[in-house]
Design a protein around this motif. Structure first.
Motif, PDB file in Angstrom:
ATOM      1  N   GLY A 162       0.804  -1.212   0.000  1.00 35.13           N
ATOM      2  CA  GLY A 162       0.000   0.000   0.000  1.00 35.13           C
ATOM      3  C   GLY A 162       0.835   1.257   0.000  1.00 35.13           C
ATOM      4  O   GLY A 162       0.434   2.283  -0.568  1.00 35.13           O
ATOM      5  N   ARG A 186      -5.379  -1.011   0.686  1.00 32.31           N
ATOM      6  CA  ARG A 186      -5.983   0.312   0.536  1.00 32.31           C
ATOM      7  C   ARG A 186      -5.805   1.147   1.807  1.00 32.31           C
ATOM      8  O   ARG A 186      -5.500   2.350   1.740  1.00 32.31           O
ATOM      9  CB  ARG A 186      -7.465   0.176   0.187  1.00 32.31           C
ATOM     10  CG  ARG A 186      -7.725  -0.423  -1.196  1.00 32.31           C
ATOM     11  CD  ARG A 186      -9.217  -0.534  -1.484  1.00 32.31           C
ATOM     12  NE  ARG A 186      -9.818   0.782  -1.638  1.00 32.31           N
ATOM     13  CZ  ARG A 186      -9.871   1.456  -2.785  1.00 32.31           C
ATOM     14  NH1 ARG A 186      -9.357   0.938  -3.889  1.00 32.31           N
ATOM     15  NH2 ARG A 186     -10.437   2.648  -2.839  1.00 32.31           N
ATOM     16  N   GLU A 187      -5.992   0.518   2.960  1.00 33.78           N
ATOM     17  CA  GLU A 187      -5.819   1.236   4.229  1.00 33.78           C
ATOM     18  C   GLU A 187      -4.381   1.705   4.399  1.00 33.78           C
ATOM     19  O   GLU A 187      -4.126   2.831   4.855  1.00 33.78           O
ATOM     20  CB  GLU A 187      -6.230   0.330   5.394  1.00 33.78           C
ATOM     21  CG  GLU A 187      -7.731   0.078   5.472  1.00 33.78           C
ATOM     22  CD  GLU A 187      -8.088  -1.043   6.422  1.00 33.78           C
ATOM     23  OE1 GLU A 187      -7.168  -1.554   7.113  1.00 33.78           O
ATOM     24  OE2 GLU A 187      -9.272  -1.425   6.477  1.00 33.78           O
ATOM     25  N   ALA A 189      -2.286   2.379   2.012  1.00 35.87           N
ATOM     26  CA  ALA A 189      -2.069   3.484   1.069  1.00 35.87           C
ATOM     27  C   ALA A 189      -2.604   4.788   1.642  1.00 35.87           C
ATOM     28  O   ALA A 189      -1.941   5.842   1.557  1.00 35.87           O
ATOM     29  CB  ALA A 189      -2.741   3.160  -0.267  1.00 35.87           C
ATOM     30  N   GLU A 190      -3.777   4.744   2.224  1.00 32.02           N
ATOM     31  CA  GLU A 190      -4.365   5.953   2.809  1.00 32.02           C
ATOM     32  C   GLU A 190      -3.520   6.481   3.957  1.00 32.02           C
ATOM     33  O   GLU A 190      -3.305   7.696   4.076  1.00 32.02           O
ATOM     34  CB  GLU A 190      -5.786   5.647   3.274  1.00 32.02           C
ATOM     35  CG  GLU A 190      -6.773   5.422   2.126  1.00 32.02           C
ATOM     36  CD  GLU A 190      -8.145   5.002   2.609  1.00 32.02           C
ATOM     37  OE1 GLU A 190      -8.273   4.669   3.812  1.00 32.02           O
ATOM     38  OE2 GLU A 190      -9.088   4.997   1.792  1.00 32.02           O
ATOM     39  N   PRO A 196      -5.525   5.312  -2.848  1.00 30.54           N
ATOM     40  CA  PRO A 196      -5.631   3.854  -3.058  1.00 30.54           C
ATOM     41  C   PRO A 196      -6.209   3.496  -4.408  1.00 30.54           C
ATOM     42  O   PRO A 196      -5.953   2.403  -4.924  1.00 30.54           O
ATOM     43  CB  PRO A 196      -6.535   3.400  -1.911  1.00 30.54           C
ATOM     44  CG  PRO A 196      -7.253   4.616  -1.458  1.00 30.54           C
ATOM     45  CD  PRO A 196      -6.335   5.759  -1.713  1.00 30.54           C
ATOM     46  N   ASP A 197      -6.968   4.403  -5.009  1.00 32.78           N
ATOM     47  CA  ASP A 197      -7.531   4.132  -6.326  1.00 32.78           C
ATOM     48  C   ASP A 197      -6.473   4.142  -7.423  1.00 32.78           C
ATOM     49  O   ASP A 197      -6.737   3.703  -8.547  1.00 32.78           O
ATOM     50  CB  ASP A 197      -8.623   5.147  -6.661  1.00 32.78           C
ATOM     51  CG  ASP A 197      -9.857   4.983  -5.779  1.00 32.78           C
ATOM     52  OD1 ASP A 197     -10.096   3.852  -5.309  1.00 32.78           O
ATOM     53  OD2 ASP A 197     -10.560   5.978  -5.548  1.00 32.78           O
TER      54      ASP A 197
END
Length: 338
Positions: A162, A186-187, A189-190, A196-197
């Motif tokens: 991520g 995704r978490e 990455a955030e 995350p997209d």
């Protein structure tokens, strides 16, 4: 959703090139191959021939690792292929499994993996990077574009993915497990301040189109053994802490060993510990309608690409049915929703 075909570099290499050409004709966007230089033929040599005989397909290893190749040499191969054939390469990378274990080596650390991703991506994108105190770049490379997709299972590897990866490779098609893994990436990455997209999510698993379920299971049971290598390491590290889904760890209790000479091959004779339920959950088997239904589930949880392993006795037929039925059905539904 995009589609990839995952091939083994078994001789003759011309057969691998033939299957890659078929994949392109049937609407696949990517062709991936194993990267274990002792078990199979050299992928980058074969990639060059595939690219020479196709027009749009992208190629990459599924997956390479930081241990068995110098990172700058790896980057140079991508930049060279991109200069020769346009930007049609992708680097799939992980800590290392068969390529290092067959040599009694160890997987790379996450720190080594992070460094390798950075070096390969910077050089592969015609940019300079600091290596051992020196700023280096390929003076002959201009306009090369390379994404680095990371294969991961464990919590720390998912977090690294991520934080730094352009794409995430999950080698199993269990919808519940994939949902957990994708959410973890995704978490991460955030938390790292990334979108995350912007990460491509790729699920990979054996795919076999047919109506003889027992035969299809027999041809793909090897995959549970291959995945079990990674799961066993995760269990050793995290135990029963609940850090990974229970569905992913329960089935390896009967695992007693693994012979890399049978790695990734149908007819593997030491994967009896893999139950039918795991084969069905981890793979994509059945009629075209069955495939479409499962792929729709995967797409609904954020999967951008399905990469199907073709290590079975119905390679051409599976590619044909995907090209004529499965891929168009997924595309039609996307168009209808749009």
């Amino acid at each position: 959703m995009e589609f990839g075909a995952v091939l083994q570099n078994d001789p003759p290499a011309s057969r691998v090139v033939h299957l890659a050409k078929l994949a392109e004709q049937h609407g696949f966007s990517h062709v991936w191959t194993f990267d274990s230089h002792l078990l199979w033929q050299e992928p980058y040599v074969i990639f060059s021939q595939i690219l020479a005989e196709t027009r749009r397909i992208k190629v990459g290893p599924f997956v390479t690792n930081p241990a068995t190749r110098d990172w700058t040499v790896t980057a140079s191969m991508y930049a060279t292929l991109n200069e020769m054939y346009g930007n049609r390469t992708v680097c799939g990378i992980g800590r290392g499994d068969s390529a290092v274990r067959v040599l009694n080596g160890r997987p790379s650390s996450l720190a080594e993996l992070r460094q390798a991703i950075h070096v390969i991506r910077e050089l592969g994108n015609s940019r300079a990077v600091e290596i051992n105190g020196s700023m280096l770049r390929f003076p002959w490379s201009q306009g090369s574009e390379l994404e680095v997709w990371v294969a991961a299972y464990g919590p720390q590897a998912l977090a690294l993915t991520g934080e730094v990866a352009d794409g995430y490779i999950l080698q199993l098609a269990d919808v519940d497990v994939a949902k957990w893994m994708i959410a973890s990436v995704r978490e991460a990455a955030e938390r790292a301040g990334r979108d995350p997209d912007a990460i491509t999510f790729c699920v990979a698993a054996p795919f076999y189109v047919g109506d003889d379920l027992e035969h299809m299971r027999a041809q793909t049971r090897w995959f549970g053994g291959m995945v079990g290598n990674h799961v066993a390491e995760i269990v050793r590290r995290y135990g029963a802490s609940g850090a990974v889904p229970k569905a992913l760890t329960d089935y390896i209790e009967g695992r007693t060993g693994y012979d890399y000479n049978s790695h990734g091959r149908a007819g593997n004779d030491h994967v009896d510990f893999v139950p039918d339920e795991i084969v069905d959950r981890f793979c994509v088997l059945g009629t075209a309608s069955d495939h479409i239904a499962k792929l729709e589930e995967l797409k609904s949880i954020g999967v951008d690409q399905f990469a199907g392993y073709l290590q079975h006795d119905a390679k051409e037929e599976t590619l044909r049915v995907y090209g004529e039925t499965v891929i168009p059905a997924l595309r039609e539904k996307v168009t209808a929703k749009a």
